[in-house]
Design an enzyme around this catalytic site. Structure first.
Site, PDB file in Angstrom:
ATOM      1  N   TYR A  30      22.553  38.773  44.192  1.00 45.14           N
ATOM      2  CA  TYR A  30      22.460  37.402  44.696  1.00 45.14           C
ATOM      3  C   TYR A  30      21.192  37.181  45.517  1.00 45.14           C
ATOM      4  CZ  TYR A  30      27.323  35.766  43.916  1.00 45.14           C
ATOM      5  OH  TYR A  30      28.515  35.346  43.385  1.00 45.14           O
ATOM      6  N   ASP A  72      32.746  39.108  44.060  1.00 39.65           N
ATOM      7  CA  ASP A  72      33.012  37.692  43.770  1.00 39.65           C
ATOM      8  C   ASP A  72      34.029  37.592  42.641  1.00 39.65           C
ATOM      9  OD1 ASP A  72      32.585  34.866  43.879  1.00 39.65           O
ATOM     10  OD2 ASP A  72      31.323  35.043  42.091  1.00 39.65           O
ATOM     11  N   ASP A  74      34.746  47.474  35.272  1.00 43.58           N
ATOM     12  CA  ASP A  74      35.639  47.043  34.179  1.00 43.58           C
ATOM     13  C   ASP A  74      37.026  47.678  34.325  1.00 43.58           C
ATOM     14  OD1 ASP A  74      34.396  49.463  33.640  1.00 43.58           O
ATOM     15  OD2 ASP A  74      33.981  49.051  31.523  1.00 43.58           O
ATOM     16  N   LYS A 124      29.099  50.108  38.968  1.00 44.80           N
ATOM     17  CA  LYS A 124      28.845  50.356  37.543  1.00 44.80           C
ATOM     18  C   LYS A 124      27.805  51.464  37.467  1.00 44.80           C
ATOM     19  CE  LYS A 124      29.569  49.337  33.169  1.00 44.80           C
ATOM     20  NZ  LYS A 124      30.884  49.349  32.475  1.00 44.80           N
ATOM     21  N   ASP A 126      38.415  36.583  42.878  1.00 42.01           N
ATOM     22  CA  ASP A 126      39.077  35.484  42.152  1.00 42.01           C
ATOM     23  C   ASP A 126      40.144  36.031  41.203  1.00 42.01           C
ATOM     24  OD1 ASP A 126      37.536  33.573  43.426  1.00 42.01           O
ATOM     25  OD2 ASP A 126      37.105  32.466  41.579  1.00 42.01           O
TER      26      ASP A 126
HETATM   27  C1  IPM Z   1      32.438  32.617  46.863  1.00 42.16           C
HETATM   28  C2  IPM Z   1      31.640  31.650  46.046  1.00 42.16           C
HETATM   29  C3  IPM Z   1      30.180  31.826  46.385  1.00 42.16           C
HETATM   30  C4  IPM Z   1      29.784  33.247  46.072  1.00 42.16           C
HETATM   31  C5  IPM Z   1      29.245  30.838  45.704  1.00 42.16           C
HETATM   32  C6  IPM Z   1      29.685  29.416  45.984  1.00 42.16           C
HETATM   33  C7  IPM Z   1      27.819  31.063  46.109  1.00 42.16           C
HETATM   34  O1  IPM Z   1      31.912  31.797  44.698  1.00 42.16           O
HETATM   35  O2  IPM Z   1      32.304  32.585  48.105  1.00 42.16           O
HETATM   36  O3  IPM Z   1      33.187  33.404  46.277  1.00 42.16           O
HETATM   37  O4  IPM Z   1      29.664  33.606  44.896  1.00 42.16           O
HETATM   38  O5  IPM Z   1      29.598  34.003  47.028  1.00 42.16           O
HETATM   39 MN    MN Z   2      33.572  33.154  44.303  1.00 45.55          MN
END
Ligand code: IPM
Ligand code: MN
Length: 417
Positions: free
Chosen positions: A189, A296, A272, A240, A300
Site C-alpha cells: 500500500y 485487508d 491462500d 507468501k 473481511d
Molecule cells: C480497510 C479499508 C482500507 C484498507 C481502504 C479503504 C484503504 O479497506 O480499512 O480495510 O484497505 O486499509
Molecule cells: Mn478493507
C-alpha cells in the site's frame, strides 16, 4: 506531511459554519451526566464521522463513550472534524491540515468511514475519478501515515448470542475468538517505487512495490508477540514466502523473534492456505500476524465468521500518540440514511478506544458488557436478524446500548432526556 504516498496534506482553514455545526451535533451527548462520582480525568477525543453510514454509527458510539466514561469518572471532550468526501465538499481536500493537527493533539481518534457517493437513481461514487490526492480514501492513508499508526488490530469474535448469524456451519463458528494484527503503514500500500509508466511495447503499466524492511517486520511482530502472550499464546504469521521476497524476509524475522518468546507457539501459513483454514477450522487461530494487503483481505473474509462486517471493530496504534478507532465496514452508501445499519462495530471500536487508546479497561468492559446485554435482550439490526429476535434500527440499537450501560438513563426518540 509528506507520507510514504508522497501526498501532501493541504493547509486549509475549516469554515466557521462547520465548527458551529459540530457543536450542535454532539451537544445532546453532553447532557449525559450520571456519574456516581465527579469526573476526575479528562480526555479529548477527535471525532471524524466522515462519509455515509459513518454519520449514523459514530453518534451512537459517542453517546456510549460519554456515558461509560462518566460512569467511570472520566470527562470526555469531543471535537468533530471533517474527513473524506465530507472534507472534499467542505474545503476541497480529503484530509484538511486542521483535521490532522487536531487529531494529533487528541488522546484518541474515533473515525467513521470515508467514501462519498451521491445517490441519484443509481449509485454514483463521486470523487472516485479524481486524481489520487483528491480521493476520499486517500484521507485514510494520510491519517494513518500522519499518526504513524503501524499496527491494526482487528478482533474477530463470535458472540454466543449471535452464533446463528454466521455464514459458516454453527459448530464451526462457535467459540471463535481471533485477533488479526495487520501491518498498516508499509508494504504494497505504501512502499516505493510505484506509479504509472509505459513499457518498451508502448503498453501502459501500473505498478507498485511489495516490500518490507527488517525493522518494519520487527516493529509489527513485536506488537503481535506481546498481544499473543496476553491471549492464548498462539501466533500464526501469514505471508507468501514461497514467491515474494518481502514475505521471505518477513518469515525469517518472525521466526527469529519467536526465540525471544519461548512461551508463544509460532506457526506460519501461506495466505491462500490461511484463507482456506479460516473458513474450514477458524477455532485453531488465536493471534494472526500479517501484512497490509493480506490483512485487508483476511479481515473481511473473517467477518463472515461472526456473520456481519457490522460487528467488526478495529484499532490502529502507533508507538505513542493517539490511535485511530474505527468500524471496519466503510461508508456503505447504499445503506446510508435509512437508519438500518448496525452500530455495534462502532460501539465496539469505542470499547477498543477505552482499552488501547486511553488504557481505561473498566470503561471498555462496561461497553462490551452493554453490547452483550443488548444481544441477550434480543435486539438485532437487519444484518444479524434471526428468528425469534427483535428487529431494530441503528438509533434504537444505540438507545438500548445506553439503557444497558445505565438503567437510570432515559431515552426517547433517539435523544437522551
Ligand atoms: C480497510 C479499508 C482500507 C484498507 C481502504 C479503504 C484503504 O479497506 O480499512 O480495510 O484497505 O486499509
Ligand atoms: Mn478493507
Amino acid at each position: 506531511m509528506a507520507g510514504a504516498l508522497g501526498l501532501h496534506v493541504i493547509t486549509t482553514q475549516l469554515p466557521i459554519a462547520f465548527i458551529s455545526a459540530t457543536k450542535q451535533t454532539f451537544r445532546r451527548a453532553s447532557v449525559i451526566r450520571c456519574a456516581a462520582n465527579p469526573p476526575n480525568k479528562r480526555y479529548t477525543i477527535a471525532v471524524l464521522p466522515g462519509d455515509g453510514v459513518g454519520n449514523e454509527v459514530i453518534p451512537v458510539a459517542v453517546d456510549a463513550l460519554r456515558l461509560a466514561g462518566s460512569l467511570e469518572g472520566l470527562d470526555l471532550r469531543f471535537e468533530e472534524l471533517p474527513i473524506g468526501g465530507a472534507a472534499l465538499e467542505l474545503v476541497g481536500v480529503p484530509l484538511p491540515e486542521e483535521t490532522l493537527r487536531k487529531a494529533k493533539q487528541s488522546d484518541a481518534v474515533l473515525l467513521g468511514a470515508v467514501g462519498w457517493h451521491v445517490l441519484i437513481l443509481v449509485d454514483l461514487p463521486k470523487w472516485d475519478n479524481s486524481p489520487k490526492h483528491l480521493k476520499p480514501i486517500t484521507a485514510l492513508l494520510q491519517l494513518r501515515a500522519g499518526l504513524e499508526v503501524f499496527s491494526n488490530l482487528r478482533p474477530i469474535t463470535v458472540f454466543p448470542q449471535l452464533v446463528d448469524s454466521t455464514y459458516l456451519r454453527k459448530d464451526t463458528a462457535e467459540g471463535v475468538d481471533i485477533m488479526i494484527i495487520r501491518e498498516l503503514t508499509g508494504g504494497i500500500y505504501n512502499a516505493h517505487p510505484r506509479g504509472f509508466t509505459t513499457n518498451e511495447q508502448g503498453d501502459e503499466v501500473g505498478f507498485c512495490t511489495e516490500s518490507y524492511s527488517a525493522s518494519e517486520v520487527d516493529h509489527i511482530a513485536r506488537v503481535a508477540f506481546d498481544i499473543a502472550k496476553q491471549r492464548r499464546s498462539k501466533l500464526c504469521s501469514v505471508d507468501k514466502a514461497t514467491i515474494l521476497e518481502g514475505s521471505m524476509l518477513w518469515r525469517k524475522r518472525v521466526t527469529a523473534m519467536g526465540l525471544e518468546y519461548p512461551e508463544v507457539e509460532v506457526s506460519h501459513l501461506l495466505i491462500d492456505t490461511a484463507a482456506m483454514d479460516l473458513v474450514r477450522y477458524p477455532r485453531q487461530f488465536d493471534t494472526i500476524l500479517t501484512g497490509v494487503m493480506f490483512g485487508d483481505i483476511l479481515s473481511d473474509l473473517a467477518a463472515m465468521i461472526p456473520g456481519s462486517v457490522g460487528l467488526l471493530p478495529s484499532a490502529a496504534l502507533g508507538d505513542s500518540g493517539p490511535g485511530i478507532f474505527e468500524p471496519v465496514h466503510g461508508s456503505a452508501p447504499k445503506h446510508y440514511g435509512k437508519d438500518t445499519v448496525n452500530p455495534l462495530a462502532a460501539v465496539l471500536s469505542a470499547a477498543m478506544l477505552f482499552r488501547y487508546g486511553l488504557k481505561e479497561e473498566n470503561a471498555a468492559q462496561r461497553i462490551e458488557k452493554a453490547v452483550s446485554d443488548v444481544l441477550d435482550r434480543g435486539f438485532r439490526t437487519r444484518d444479524i436478524l434471526t428468528p425469534g429476535t427483535t428487529l431494530v434500527g441503528c438509533k434504537r440499537m444505540g438507545e438500548e446500548i445506553l439503557r444497558s450501560l445505565d438503567a437510570r438513563v432515559s431515552v426517547s426518540n433517539g435523544s437522551l432526556v
